[in-house]
Design a protein around this motif. Sequence first.
Motif, PDB file in Angstrom:
ATOM      1  N   UNK A 185      -5.600   6.622  -8.126  1.00 20.15           N
ATOM      2  CA  UNK A 185      -4.312   7.004  -7.528  1.00 20.15           C
ATOM      3  C   UNK A 185      -4.063   8.501  -7.470  1.00 20.15           C
ATOM      4  N   UNK A 186      -4.682   9.271  -8.358  1.00 18.43           N
ATOM      5  CA  UNK A 186      -4.485  10.722  -8.344  1.00 18.43           C
ATOM      6  C   UNK A 186      -5.596  11.455  -7.616  1.00 18.43           C
ATOM      7  N   UNK A 187      -6.481  10.715  -6.944  1.00 18.07           N
ATOM      8  CA  UNK A 187      -7.577  11.294  -6.160  1.00 18.07           C
ATOM      9  C   UNK A 187      -8.396  12.283  -6.980  1.00 18.07           C
ATOM     10  N   UNK A 188      -8.638  11.942  -8.228  1.00 16.44           N
ATOM     11  CA  UNK A 188      -9.383  12.820  -9.114  1.00 16.44           C
ATOM     12  C   UNK A 188     -10.858  12.897  -8.737  1.00 16.44           C
ATOM     13  N   UNK A 189     -11.309  11.988  -7.888  1.00 16.20           N
ATOM     14  CA  UNK A 189     -12.706  11.965  -7.472  1.00 16.20           C
ATOM     15  C   UNK A 189     -13.007  12.933  -6.330  1.00 16.20           C
ATOM     16  N   UNK A 190     -11.994  13.584  -5.778  1.00 15.67           N
ATOM     17  CA  UNK A 190     -12.151  14.375  -4.562  1.00 15.67           C
ATOM     18  C   UNK A 190     -11.751  15.823  -4.794  1.00 15.67           C
ATOM     19  N   UNK A 191     -12.683  16.733  -4.584  1.00 12.77           N
ATOM     20  CA  UNK A 191     -12.408  18.155  -4.783  1.00 12.77           C
ATOM     21  C   UNK A 191     -11.315  18.640  -3.832  1.00 12.77           C
ATOM     22  N   UNK A 200       0.847  -1.182   0.000  1.00 13.08           N
ATOM     23  CA  UNK A 200       0.000   0.000   0.000  1.00 13.08           C
ATOM     24  C   UNK A 200       0.888   1.239   0.000  1.00 13.08           C
ATOM     25  N   UNK A 201       0.466   2.281  -0.694  1.00 14.85           N
ATOM     26  CA  UNK A 201       1.331   3.462  -0.769  1.00 14.85           C
ATOM     27  C   UNK A 201       0.482   4.717  -0.889  1.00 14.85           C
ATOM     28  N   UNK A 202       1.121   5.868  -1.029  1.00 16.40           N
ATOM     29  CA  UNK A 202       0.419   7.143  -0.945  1.00 16.40           C
ATOM     30  C   UNK A 202      -0.196   7.610  -2.250  1.00 16.40           C
ATOM     31  N   UNK A 203      -0.047   6.833  -3.308  1.00 18.84           N
ATOM     32  CA  UNK A 203      -0.666   7.211  -4.571  1.00 18.84           C
ATOM     33  C   UNK A 203       0.106   8.283  -5.314  1.00 18.84           C
ATOM     34  N   UNK A 204      -0.610   9.018  -6.183  1.00 22.62           N
ATOM     35  CA  UNK A 204      -0.036  10.112  -6.967  1.00 22.62           C
ATOM     36  C   UNK A 204       1.045   9.618  -7.915  1.00 22.62           C
TER      37      UNK A 204
END
Length: 424
Positions: A410-416, A154-158
Amino acid sequence: MSVVRSRLATRAIAAPAALVAVGLVLSACGSRAGDEGSTTGSGAASCVDTSGDTVKVGSLNSLSGTMAISEVTVRDSIALAVEEINADGGVLGKQIEIVSEDGASEPTVFAEKAEKLIGSDCVAAVFGGWTSSSRKAMLPVFEDRNALLYYPVQYEGLESSSNIFYTGATTNQQIVPALDYLKEQGVKSLYLVGSDYVFPQTANRIIKAYAEANDIEIKGEDYTPLGSTDFSTIVNKVRTADADAVFNTLNGDSNVAFFREYTNAGLNAKDMPVVSVSIAEEEVGGIGAQNIEGQLTAWNYYQTVDSPENTSFVEAYKAKYGANKPTSDPMEAAYTSVYLWKNTVEKAESFEVDDVVEAADGVTFDAPEGTVTIDGDNHHITKTARIGEIRGDGLIYTVWESDGAIEPDPYLESYDWASGLSGN
């Protein structure tokens, strides 16, 4: 990049009375798969030999140094998967031969050993790595060589790369669900403690962005070098800050010293719970269950997951390595990654990297954690989020889980609230 934007509903499973905190993962901004300027597929000649009855794969994990407490079992689970696959006829009729290397808990060593495995040992794929620093050190090697790395933690994404398959959770499959859970449990303040490298720093940037958008106060933030064993000052700061919970992104054997000091200071899970993202069943044994009982973790798999696939996995692992050897999330993800590679190679009917990448989208495996599926756009897989409670027997039991597998974002594109975090 197509990303499923709807967050899955979640359900509580005997939520503990204690407040919870969560910790997660590992990395920072990386190149997206297929981005202009990426070095992926540079045309470096492959020396993989598939003319005989065997094909080589690499196993690259820290077998020495501060991360060995976590990574030796990952090496073991890779070997178990290979043994099972070979017993079942291999991959495309070929037996798998493992070449094992020690990353020695040093990112530069991981890069050097990755170069050796690809260029000298001529492996068809490499399985391993743990810290984001090790992954980031290896990433240009795999991209320049157009080779494959299956990264199980598991990791921090991006980040995404055409040459890496990420079989551990990304942020929206672990950190965000854990923070949502904490919020539901009434947590209004957090103290952040982590190791001083890529993953904890980036994970905490994400946590702080979430906290700001959700009226959660960050009472403090401290980092310590990997391998640190003196936590008296940090634990005293945590105690006096009086946060509702602690979010722990420490890695390796630093967790042993941290939780022993935490207990010595009179802190416990009832008064100030800690949620960790890099403590699994193997680490609990090193820390001592008495020093961590009642504390929480955020993962996607525990030994106690109730499924036929997990029962078989646990029995096979213990039969091979010993009845007292627990299973854990990263080793399960590593085990799963070998099967995902096998299934993708067989779908492609080829060991060639470009063919495997082309065939990857939609490949599934009925893993011990539940059925997982590869997203061909970002090379992550679907994962079920689980919050667990550590109990006196040294095992971790699910107290909450997502309502099914969560698509990777992974890029949290779903979250404003996450806009601007990726830098892409």
